[in-house]
Write an enzyme that holds these catalytic residues in place. Structure first.
Site, PDB file in Angstrom:
ATOM      1  N   TYR A 101      -8.235   0.475  -3.957  1.00 47.72           N
ATOM      2  CA  TYR A 101      -7.005   0.941  -4.493  1.00 47.72           C
ATOM      3  C   TYR A 101      -6.272  -0.214  -4.973  1.00 47.72           C
ATOM      4  O   TYR A 101      -6.330  -1.338  -4.634  1.00 47.72           O
ATOM      5  CB  TYR A 101      -6.234   1.695  -3.589  1.00 47.72           C
TER       6      TYR A 101
ATOM      7  N   GLU B  72      -3.100 -28.469  29.232  1.00 44.43           N
ATOM      8  CA  GLU B  72      -4.258 -29.375  29.037  1.00 44.43           C
ATOM      9  C   GLU B  72      -4.258 -30.563  28.045  1.00 44.43           C
ATOM     10  O   GLU B  72      -4.822 -31.535  28.031  1.00 44.43           O
ATOM     11  CB  GLU B  72      -5.583 -28.545  28.522  1.00 44.43           C
TER      12      GLU B  72
ATOM     13  N   THR C  68       0.840  -1.188  -0.074  1.00 42.32           N
ATOM     14  CA  THR C  68       0.148   0.051   0.038  1.00 42.32           C
ATOM     15  C   THR C  68       0.800   1.305  -0.040  1.00 42.32           C
ATOM     16  O   THR C  68       0.446   2.050  -0.495  1.00 42.32           O
ATOM     17  CB  THR C  68      -1.050   0.102   1.252  1.00 42.32           C
TER      18      THR C  68
ATOM     19  N   THR D 135       1.487  -4.316   4.292  1.00 44.58           N
ATOM     20  CA  THR D 135       1.532  -4.448   5.823  1.00 44.58           C
ATOM     21  C   THR D 135       0.873  -5.767   6.031  1.00 44.58           C
ATOM     22  O   THR D 135       0.864  -6.428   7.312  1.00 44.58           O
ATOM     23  CB  THR D 135       0.793  -3.454   6.571  1.00 44.58           C
ATOM     24  N   ASP D 136       0.179  -6.446   5.154  1.00 45.81           N
ATOM     25  CA  ASP D 136      -0.517  -7.767   5.593  1.00 45.81           C
ATOM     26  C   ASP D 136       0.198  -8.765   5.953  1.00 45.81           C
ATOM     27  O   ASP D 136      -0.029  -9.509   7.111  1.00 45.81           O
ATOM     28  CB  ASP D 136      -1.244  -8.321   4.225  1.00 45.81           C
TER      29      ASP D 136
ATOM     30  N   LYS E 224       0.022  -7.229  13.033  1.00 42.25           N
ATOM     31  CA  LYS E 224      -0.775  -6.507  12.474  1.00 42.25           C
ATOM     32  C   LYS E 224      -2.045  -6.943  13.125  1.00 42.25           C
ATOM     33  O   LYS E 224      -2.438  -8.337  13.353  1.00 42.25           O
ATOM     34  CB  LYS E 224      -0.972  -6.731  10.942  1.00 42.25           C
TER      35      LYS E 224
HETATM   36  N1  GLU Z   1      -2.830  -5.990   1.032  1.00 40.84           N
HETATM   37  C1  GLU Z   1      -2.000  -4.879   0.671  1.00 40.84           C
HETATM   38  C2  GLU Z   1      -0.487  -5.341   1.178  1.00 40.84           C
HETATM   39  O1  GLU Z   1      -0.310  -6.180   1.979  1.00 40.84           O
HETATM   40  C3  GLU Z   1      -2.582  -3.852   1.666  1.00 40.84           C
HETATM   41  C4  GLU Z   1      -2.033  -3.718   2.874  1.00 40.84           C
HETATM   42  C5  GLU Z   1      -0.793  -2.836   3.166  1.00 40.84           C
HETATM   43  O2  GLU Z   1       0.183  -2.589   2.332  1.00 40.84           O
HETATM   44  O3  GLU Z   1      -1.059  -1.952   3.966  1.00 40.84           O
HETATM   45  O4  GLU Z   1       0.363  -4.968   0.419  1.00 40.84           O
END
Ligand code: GLU
Length: 335
Positions: A32, A292, A20, A98-99, A171
């Protein structure tokens, strides 16, 4: 004079993978596209970066990080090591979606043999959004990568003015800018408009002390994650084994628990030599042995503090060395 000042700046290489931070909103569309802009474009949008470091850019991939895979991980590891082997390069910044950033960060934390700063950075808002977070995140990431005190802390992630350790970061939110959290162990430090403050050292082995950074990374064995829930059956566990998984990570309920059906399937898989790691779907805490579930009897491994996706990374690497649950268990207490 000006040239002297410039050449005194540290050299930082940016390895770009998309995400992103390089994403653009498409007019007339609701969402996007990730990875729409090149790394050069991102850097050109933040001219202040030139005050922090002499930058050079290498585009390793142009993907949303949901498409990050093992072959790109290996490529990133090789390109990061190559950059850091250059004595004139102070550090590396990796732009990344970020994923799956936490998985890439943890993988590199285990396989790259260098004390120099390796900093992953992303953004939650596309580059064209109102109040995009990418430019400041990138500025801060370069500042951290150029900072002498970032050395020896393993792979770091910079986002939202925070510096996270690769092992601790997760995340935790689908869309918010403050999505990243480092749970019980906390942050490596803070970075405010390029001014870095380091507070902590990593608690476990990484980079130069990691046994996985001493050899060439070979192809990784298949490890699947199965998510536990109330009323769970055994079918997905059996299917993973049938599909050729050498290891399974269970995102168990609570303290890594499994219902009787799932437990029986895992016990059988373990008997057939599949490495079974119990992690937790809760997002926090330690999964301990023999609480457990009788791990000793079943030959299971517990993930300690690693979330399922990071447990998968460590198990894949561990399985390149041994299939012995006792040996693999030691890794989960060491990394
Ligand atoms: N799905 C995208 C990725 O991980 C968007 C999430 C992001 O970059 O914030 O590249």
């Amino acid at each position: 004079m000006a040239r002297n000042v410039l050449s005194a700046l540290p050299r930082v290489r940016i390895l770009a993978t998309g995400g992103t931070i390089a994403g653009a909103q498409v007019k007339g569309e609701r969402g996007y596209r990730a990875a729409a802009f090149s790394a050069e474009t991102l850097i050109a949008a933040v001219p202040q970066l030139g005050e922090l470091a002499r930058l050079e850019v290498e585009q390793v991939a142009a993907i949303g990080s949901q498409d990050m895979d093992e072959s790109t991980w290996r490529q990133l590891a090789v390109r990061t090591a190559a950059a850091l082997a250059d004595r004139t390069i102070a550090g590396v910044v990796i732009t990344h979606g970020t994923d799956t950033m936490e998985e890439t960060a943890f993988f590199l934390n285990l396989v790259v043999r260098s004390a120099k700063p390796i900093v992953l950075v992303g953004a939650m808002r596309p580059a064209t959004a109102i109040s995009a977070d990418g430019p400041m995140n990138l500025y801060n990431a370069v500042a951290v990568a150029a900072h002498a005190e970032a050395r020896g802390r393993g792979v770091l992630v910079v986002a939202n003015d925070e510096i996270h350790f690769a092992r601790e970061i997760a995340k935790t939110n689908t869309t918010q800018v403050g999505t990243f959290a480092s749970g019980h162990r906390g942050l490596a430090g803070l970075v405010n408009a390029g001014r870095s403050h380091f507070y902590a050292a990593p608690v476990r082995r990484h980079t130069r002390a990691s046994e996985f950074s001493r050899a060439k990374i070979s192809a990784l064995p298949r490890v699947d994650i199965v998510y536990a829930h109330a009323g769970m059956g055994r079918e997905l566990i059996d299917a993973a084994v049938k599909a050729g998984a050498c290891g399974l990570v269970l995102a168990g309920v609570g303290d890594g628990n499994l219902c009787a059906l799932a437990l029986a399937a895992c016990a059988q898989a373990a008997q057939r030599g599949v490495a079974i790691v119990r992690s937790s779907r809760t997002g926090g805490g330690v999964v301990e042995r023999n609480i457990e579930i009788d791990d000793d009897r079943h030959g299971f491994i517990v993930a300690d503090e690693l979330n399922p996706q990071k447990a998968r990374v460590l198990l894949m690497l561990g399985l390149t060395r041994s299939r012995d649950p006792a040996v693999l268990q030691k890794l989960f207490f060491a990394y």
